[in-house]
Design a protein around this motif. Structure first.
Motif, PDB file in Angstrom:
ATOM      1  N   ASN A   1       0.831  -1.195   0.000  1.00  0.00           N
ATOM      2  CA  ASN A   1       0.000   0.000   0.000  1.00  0.00           C
ATOM      3  C   ASN A   1       0.871   1.252   0.000  1.00  0.00           C
ATOM      4  O   ASN A   1       2.029   1.219   0.395  1.00  0.00           O
ATOM      5  CB  ASN A   1      -0.905   0.036   1.244  1.00  0.00           C
ATOM      6  CG  ASN A   1      -1.874  -1.126   1.299  1.00  0.00           C
ATOM      7  OD1 ASN A   1      -2.338  -1.581   0.260  1.00  0.00           O
ATOM      8  ND2 ASN A   1      -2.165  -1.610   2.489  1.00  0.00           N
TER       9      ASN A   1
ATOM     10  N   VAL B   1      -4.644   5.159   3.345  1.00  0.00           N
ATOM     11  CA  VAL B   1      -4.213   4.423   2.161  1.00  0.00           C
ATOM     12  C   VAL B   1      -4.802   5.074   0.915  1.00  0.00           C
ATOM     13  O   VAL B   1      -6.017   5.259   0.810  1.00  0.00           O
ATOM     14  CB  VAL B   1      -4.640   2.944   2.236  1.00  0.00           C
ATOM     15  CG1 VAL B   1      -4.288   2.222   0.934  1.00  0.00           C
ATOM     16  CG2 VAL B   1      -3.954   2.255   3.410  1.00  0.00           C
TER      17      VAL B   1
ATOM     18  N   ARG C   1      -3.328   0.900  -3.552  1.00  0.00           N
ATOM     19  CA  ARG C   1      -3.315  -0.455  -3.014  1.00  0.00           C
ATOM     20  C   ARG C   1      -3.019  -1.437  -4.142  1.00  0.00           C
ATOM     21  O   ARG C   1      -3.497  -1.258  -5.266  1.00  0.00           O
ATOM     22  CB  ARG C   1      -4.653  -0.777  -2.353  1.00  0.00           C
ATOM     23  CG  ARG C   1      -4.695  -2.120  -1.641  1.00  0.00           C
ATOM     24  CD  ARG C   1      -6.116  -2.447  -1.181  1.00  0.00           C
ATOM     25  NE  ARG C   1      -6.669  -1.421  -0.307  1.00  0.00           N
ATOM     26  CZ  ARG C   1      -6.461  -1.370   1.005  1.00  0.00           C
ATOM     27  NH1 ARG C   1      -5.692  -2.294   1.578  1.00  0.00           N
ATOM     28  NH2 ARG C   1      -7.008  -0.417   1.730  1.00  0.00           N
TER      29      ARG C   1
END
Length: 618
Positions: free
Chosen positions: A470, A612, A615
Motif C-alpha cells: 500500500n 491508504v 493499493r
C-alpha cells in the motif's frame, strides 16, 4: 542464457550514477560484485546505483563502491569494459592499481589489508573452489569404495585435483607480482628454486649447510605466507637494482641478483619465521576449536555472512587455505556450511510466504544459488537484509548449526565453497553425522524462525498488518491527482505513478514502511524503499529545493527504518508561501512500472496523513 550485451544498459547506468568514467579511479570484480574505487565520493550516488534494474544492491564498504550483480558479474564486467572511458580503469587478475592522481582515497589500514588479500586471492579463488570440489569428490569416491586408493586411476585423479594446491606458490607468485609491481618471471624463478625436487628432497635431512652455514630445510609446497612476503621484498630489491645498475647489464643482472639474494634469505629467515607464524596461528585456531568448540563454531556460523558483507572474509581466506595446505584440513570452514544454510532457509521461507512478486523473483533463484553453489549475496542483499528479520533468523540459525558442527570436531579437507556439493569435503575429519545435523539444523531453523517472525511482523499490537503493498498519504490535506500536480516531471508520469497532496499543516509523514535510502540536505525530498517492495519518493513542494532548507526541519536520517505515518519532516508552510513556492507534496511510486495491479483507492477531497491512497490488487 545471459550475454555481456544484456548488461550493457545496466553498467552504463551504474557508471553514470557513480559520477561518470572520469570519476572512477579503478574497477575490478569478485565472485558477485563490481568493485569501484572512486575519486570523489560526493559525485557518486551509491543509492541511485542500487536502484538500477538488475542490481541487487550497492554499498560503500572497504573503501570501495561495491555494486552487487550476482553470479553473472563476469559478463557485467565485460560489458563495463565497453563503456567509453572504462577499459583503462579495469583491473583484472590481481593487477596493482595505478594511482595517477594522488593515491587511494582510503588510507585505513584494515581496508588496505583486505584490499591486498582480495587482490591476491580473488583471481584464483574460483579455480581453488572448483578444483577443490573435485578433490572432495575423489575423497567421496574412495570412501564409498567406488575407486581404489592404490590404483593408478586414483593417482592420476589425485594429481589433477592436488596439483593446484601443491604448486599454489606459483599462482600466488603471479598475483603477488602484479600487486607489488614485480617482474612475474623473477617472482616465479624464486618460487621455482624453493619447489625444486632436490630442495624438497632435503626436507628433514640433518647436516644441511649453505656456504658453511647450517640450514634447516622446510617444505614450501602449498605454502602461502612465505611466497607473499618474499615477492613483496623482492619488489624493493628489483626496483633498487633497476635504478643503480648500468643499462648495459641491467636486464640480466637484475633477475640474477634478486634470485641470489632472495632464495637464501627465504631459506634462512623468511621461510622459518613465516611458516612458524602460520603454524602458530593454525595451532591457535585448532586449540580454540578443540577446547571451546561451541564458541568457535557458534561465532563462525553466526557471523560469517556479516564478515562477507563488509569484505572482512578475505582476511580469513588465507588462513583457511594455509591450514588445508599445511595440515590437510581447516576447522574454520566446517561451520560455514551452517552460516550459508541458515540464510538459505530464511530466504526459502520468504520465497514461500511473501506475496511480493519482486521479492519472490529474487528469493527463488537466490535460494538455489546459495544451496548448490554457496553464493548467498543475491538473497542477503536482495531479500534477507532488506527485510531484516530473515537475516537475523539466518544468523541465529547459523550460530546454532555452527555449534553442533564444531562440537563434532568437523573440518573441511579441501577448499570448496560451503554448499550441498561440499559435504564430500567433510568426510575425513570429525563426525560427518554432526556436520549433516548441524547443517540441516541451520537450514530448518532459519526457515522456522523466519516463518515465526514473519507472522509477528504481520501481527503488530495484535492487529493483523495488511501485507498487500500500500501507499498512504504523506500529509493531511487536499488530494491532487497525478496529472494535476503543477510540475511537468511529476504530472507526466515520467518518474512513476502517484499523487499529490496540498498539506494543511507542516507535518510530513512516511507513506510506506521501509528504509530511507535518500534524505536531501534541504529537507524537501525523501526516498524510501518499502518493506513491501514499493519504492516511493516524497517531494515536499514544487521547486522548494531553492529554499536551501529554510523552513524545513528534518526528523529522520538516511538508513533509518520508518513506519507508515512516522514523521519525516516539519515544514513551515508560511515560509514556503512567502518564498513564492507551491506547497503541493508529490508522492511518487518510482518503480510503479514493475508493479502489476497497483490501483488507487476511492479517494478524493480531504485525506488524512497515513490514509491508504494506493493499493496492490491481486
Amino acid at each position: 542464457m545471459a550475454t555481456k550485451t544484456d548488461f550493457s544498459p545496466l553498467v552504463a547506468d551504474v557508471v553514470t550514477a557513480l559520477g561518470g568514467a572520469d570519476n572512477v579511479r579503478s574497477v575490478t570484480h569478485c565472485a558477485t560484485r563490481l568493485r569501484f574505487k572512486i575519486k570523489d565520493s560526493d559525485k557518486a550516488d551509491i543509492a541511485k546505483a542500487g536502484k538500477i534494474s538488475g542490481v541487487i544492491t550497492a554499498i560503500n564498504s572497504g573503501g570501495q563502491h561495491q555494486v552487487v550483480i550476482g553470479n553473472d558479474v563476469p559478463l557485467a564486467y565485460q560489458a563495463l569494459m565497453d563503456v567509453p572511458g572504462m577499459r583503462a580503469k579495469g583491473i583484472k587478475d590481481g593487477d596493482a592499481e595505478v594511482d595517477d592522481d594522488g593515491g587511494s582515497e582510503d588510507k585505513n589500514w584494515l581496508n588496505k589489508f583486505i584490499d591486498l588479500i582480495s587482490a591476491l586471492f580473488s583471481p584464483i579463488v574460483w579455480a581453488l573452489a572448483g578444483i577443490g570440489l573435485g578433490k572432495a569428490g575423489l575423497t567421496l569416491a574412495t570412501t564409498v569404495g567406488i575407486l581404489d586408493a592404490e590404483s593408478s586411476t586414483h593417482t592420476i585423479f589425485n594429481a589433477m585435483f592436488d596439483g593446484l594446491f601443491y604448486f599454489l606458490p606459483f599462482f600466488l607468485a603471479i598475483t603477488a607480482a602484479k600487486r607489488f609491481k614485480v617482474n612475474q618471471f623473477i617472482a616465479l624463478a624464486i618460487v621455482a628454486a624453493l619447489l625444486h625436487p632436490t630442495m624438497e628432497a632435503m626436507v628433514g635431512t640433518e647436516g644441511v649447510t649453505f656456504l658453511g652455514l647450517p640450514l634447516t630445510m622446510m617444505s614450501y609446497s602449498s605454502s602461502v605466507i612465505p611466497v607473499v612476503v618474499s615477492v613483496w621484498l623482492a619488489g624493493y630489491l628489483q626496483r633498487w637494482l633497476e635504478k643503480v645498475l648500468p643499462g648495459a647489464v641491467r636486464n640480466f643482472f637484475t633477475p640474477l641478483i634478486v634470485v641470489l639474494v632472495m632464495v637464501p634469505l627465504v631459506l634462512f629467515t623468511i621461510g622459518p619465521v613465516t611458516i612458524g607464524a602460520a603454524n602458530a596461528l593454525s595451532n591457535g585456531i585448532g586449540f580454540l576449536f578443540e577446547t571451546v568448540p561451541w564458541l568457535a563454531g557458534g561465532l563462525m556460523g553466526a557471523f560469517w555472512q556479516v564478515f562477507v558483507m563488509f569484505g572482512l572474509h578475505w582476511g580469513l581466506v588465507p588462513v583457511m587455505i594455509n591450514d588445508i595446505a599445511t595440515q590437510g584440513f581447516s576447522y574454520m570452514m566446517a561451520p560455514l556450511m551452517a552460516a550459508i544454510f541458515g540464510q538459505v532457509g530464511a530466504a526459502l521461507a520468504v520465497w514461500i510466504r511473501s506475496k511480493n512478486a519482486e521479492v519472490k523473483k529474487v528469493a527463488g533463484p537466490g535460494v538455489l544459488s546459495g544451496f548448490f553453489a554457496g553464493v548467498t549475496e543475491p538473497i542477503i542483499y536482495g531479500v534477507n537484509l532488506p527485510l531484516k528479520y530473515p537475516f537475523y533468523a539466518g544468523v541465529v540459525a547459523g550460530g546454532i548449526g555452527g555449534i553442533i558442527i564444531a562440537v563434532g570436531g568437523n573440518a573441511f579437507d579441501a577448499f570448496v565453497f560451503p554448499s550441498v556439493m561440499a559435504f564430500a569435503a567433510t568426510l575425513s575429519v570429525g563426525s560427518f553425522v554432526a556436520q549433516l545435523i548441524g547443517s540441516s539444523a541451520a537450514l530448518i531453523l532459519g526457515f522456522v524462525f523466519t516463518v515465526v517472525m514473519f507472522r509477528k511482523e504481520q501481527n503488530v499490537d495484535k492487529q493483523e498488518t495488511d501485507t498487500t503493498p500500500n501507499v498512504a498519504a504523506a500529509a493531511s490535506g487536499t488530494y491532487v491527482p497525478l496529472a494535476e500536480i503543477p510540475d511537468k516531471v511529476f504530472s507526466s508520469g515520467a518518474m512513476g505513478d502517484g499523487f499529490g497532496i496540498v498539506p494543511e499543516n507542516g507535518e510530513i509523514v512516511s507513506p510506506v514502511e521501509g528504509q530511507l535510502i535518500a534524505v536531501q540536505k534541504s529537507g524537501h525530498a525523501y526516498g524510501i524503499r518499502g518493506d513491501n517492495g514499493i519504492e516511493v519518493l516524497v517531494h515536499v513542494g514544487i521547486d522548494t529545493v531553492k529554499m536551501a532548507g529554510e523552513g524545513f526541519e528534518i526528523l529522520v536520517a538516511r538508513g533509518d527504518h520508518v513506519k507508515v505515518g512516522q514523521p519525516l519532516a516539519k515544514v513551515d508552510l508560511n515560509a514556503v508561501a512567502e518564498a513564492g513556492f507551491d506547497p503541493t507534496t508529490a508522492v511518487i511510486v518510482t518503480n510503479s512500472k514493475k508493479l502489476e495491479g497497483l490501483k488507487f483507492t476511492d479517494v478524493e477531497g480531504h485525506v488524512g496523513a497515513g490514509d491508504v491512497v494506493m493499493r496492490m490488487e491481486p
